[in-house]
Enzyme design. Structure first.
Site, PDB file in Angstrom:
ATOM      1  N   ARG A 148      99.746 -96.804 -53.520  1.00  0.00           N
ATOM      2  CA  ARG A 148      99.525 -98.152 -54.028  1.00  0.00           C
ATOM      3  C   ARG A 148     100.527 -99.081 -53.349  1.00  0.00           C
ATOM      4  O   ARG A 148     101.628 -98.654 -52.961  1.00  0.00           O
ATOM      5  CB  ARG A 148      99.733 -98.208 -55.542  1.00  0.00           C
ATOM      6  N   LYS A 172     102.359 -95.015 -61.550  1.00  0.00           N
ATOM      7  CA  LYS A 172     102.140 -95.578 -62.885  1.00  0.00           C
ATOM      8  C   LYS A 172     102.692 -94.646 -63.951  1.00  0.00           C
ATOM      9  O   LYS A 172     102.607 -93.428 -63.839  1.00  0.00           O
ATOM     10  CB  LYS A 172     100.647 -95.812 -63.114  1.00  0.00           C
ATOM     11  N   HIS A 243      94.603-102.289 -51.558  1.00  0.00           N
ATOM     12  CA  HIS A 243      93.959-101.193 -52.287  1.00  0.00           C
ATOM     13  C   HIS A 243      92.759-100.634 -51.523  1.00  0.00           C
ATOM     14  O   HIS A 243      92.338 -99.501 -51.775  1.00  0.00           O
ATOM     15  CB  HIS A 243      93.528-101.681 -53.674  1.00  0.00           C
ATOM     16  N   ARG A 246      93.733 -97.579 -49.793  1.00  0.00           N
ATOM     17  CA  ARG A 246      93.824 -96.462 -50.749  1.00  0.00           C
ATOM     18  C   ARG A 246      92.427 -95.907 -51.022  1.00  0.00           C
ATOM     19  O   ARG A 246      92.230 -94.686 -51.033  1.00  0.00           O
ATOM     20  CB  ARG A 246      94.486 -96.950 -52.036  1.00  0.00           C
ATOM     21  N   HIS A 269      96.409 -89.941 -60.279  1.00  0.00           N
ATOM     22  CA  HIS A 269      95.595 -90.331 -61.435  1.00  0.00           C
ATOM     23  C   HIS A 269      95.915 -89.428 -62.624  1.00  0.00           C
ATOM     24  O   HIS A 269      95.918 -88.204 -62.491  1.00  0.00           O
ATOM     25  CB  HIS A 269      94.105 -90.213 -61.103  1.00  0.00           C
ATOM     26  N   TYR A 278      85.123 -91.850 -56.683  1.00  0.00           N
ATOM     27  CA  TYR A 278      85.008 -91.604 -55.249  1.00  0.00           C
ATOM     28  C   TYR A 278      83.846 -90.666 -54.923  1.00  0.00           C
ATOM     29  O   TYR A 278      83.348 -90.672 -53.796  1.00  0.00           O
ATOM     30  CB  TYR A 278      86.326 -91.068 -54.696  1.00  0.00           C
TER      31      TYR A 278
END
Length: 297
Positions: A148, A172, A243, A246, A269, A278
């Site tokens: 990111r 995150k 992004h 990514r 994730h 995806y």
């Protein structure tokens, strides 16, 4: 208690006790700032006077301003967490969000570059300059790792383990992950670190890998602006953001046979359902290729 004080207490709780990232806190603060502005227009100064219909009016006002569906969804999520906190703290006896449903996410797939477009983008910086060498290293790193942009700007020299082909980052939820990085990206990083970074540093001290002209860390906005310039130079007509690289990393690695669980780890994730988007991109690409090349498609 004043609404502003209740919001400040909630944001402090979210940052200190829940350990949420600075960017998440900023997004919560913006949503709640808009909510307070709406309440002020309605002459509401006490959250006890907020009910389901006030919330629905607020969301309707966002729709009338033609705000994106995802912005409305994010606002609902923010308010849900905020009022849940107030209930836990016994500052409210009724939760006005109890019967408010968030609008469903629009079924849109993220923009993805083709391999040819990625090659053109990576070749766009003028690597004979210190800035071009830096920018090539940035683009190569983003595409090689799927970082990111917030992770990229906070990447520190101690996070690089290039001799082992690895880098580490904090994503995150303050979750650390270690990921491999390819040989080409390593070559450009080493060239940048040995040639360009000392020129940008100018005998100063900085822990960040990627530096600006003043020898300090780059901002997310500066990387976004630079990327837009290189997209134009590469002749790419798509709406490309950091992004997008990514998304392209994830899609290309999946199309080449990567396992979904491995991709989940690489992207950081928490939930594999986030990674599953995806698979839809890959199926769409497969359909596009089929329609383009099959004689009877």
């Amino acid at each position: 208690m004043e609404i502003e004080t209740q919001i400040a207490d909630y944001l402090h709780y979210s940052q200190v006790e829940r350990g949420l990232s600075r960017n998440t806190i900023i997004s919560y603060r913006q949503d709640l700032k808009e909510f307070v502005a709406f309440l002020t227009q309605k002459n509401i100064s006490d959250l006890h006077d907020v009910d389901r219909f006030v919330i629905l009016d607020f969301l309707q006002s966002k729709n009338q301003q033609h705000q994106a569906r995802n912005s409305v969804i994010h606002a609902v999520s923010t308010l849900r967490r905020f009022f849940r906190y107030l209930m836990q703290e016994k500052q409210l006896t009724e939760n006005p969000m109890a019967q408010v449903d968030a609008p469903k996410h629009a079924q849109t797939l993220p923009q993805v570059l083709t391999v040819d477009e990625v090659d053109r983008l990576l070749a766009a910086p003028d690597v004979s300059t210190k800035y071009g060498c830096r920018d090539r290293a940035i683009l190569e790193t983003m595409y090689a790792t799927g970082l990111r942009v917030s992770e990229l700007v906070h990447l520190k020299m101690d996070d690089l383990h290039l001799e082992m082909g690895l880098i580490q980052t904090v994503g995150k939820g303050n979750k650390e992950r270690i990921m491999p990085i390819g040989d080409v990206a390593i070559e450009w990083l080493n060239r940048y670190i040995s040639e360009s970074r000392p020129q940008l540093l100018k005998n100063r001290q900085a822990v960040e890998v990627f530096l600006n002209a003043h020898g300090s860390g780059l901002s997310r906005q500066s990387i976004w602006k630079k990327l837009k310039q290189y997209v134009a130079l590469a002749g790419i007509k798509k709406d490309v953001t950091p992004h997008t690289l990514r998304h392209s990393f994830a899609t290309h690695i999946l199309e080449n046979g990567a396992d979904l669980r491995i991709l989940q780890e690489l992207l950081g994730h928490a939930d594999i359902s986030t990674t599953q988007i995806y698979t839809h991109i890959s199926k769409k690409r497969m359909t596009d290729v089929y329609r383009k090349y099959h004689p009877r498609a």
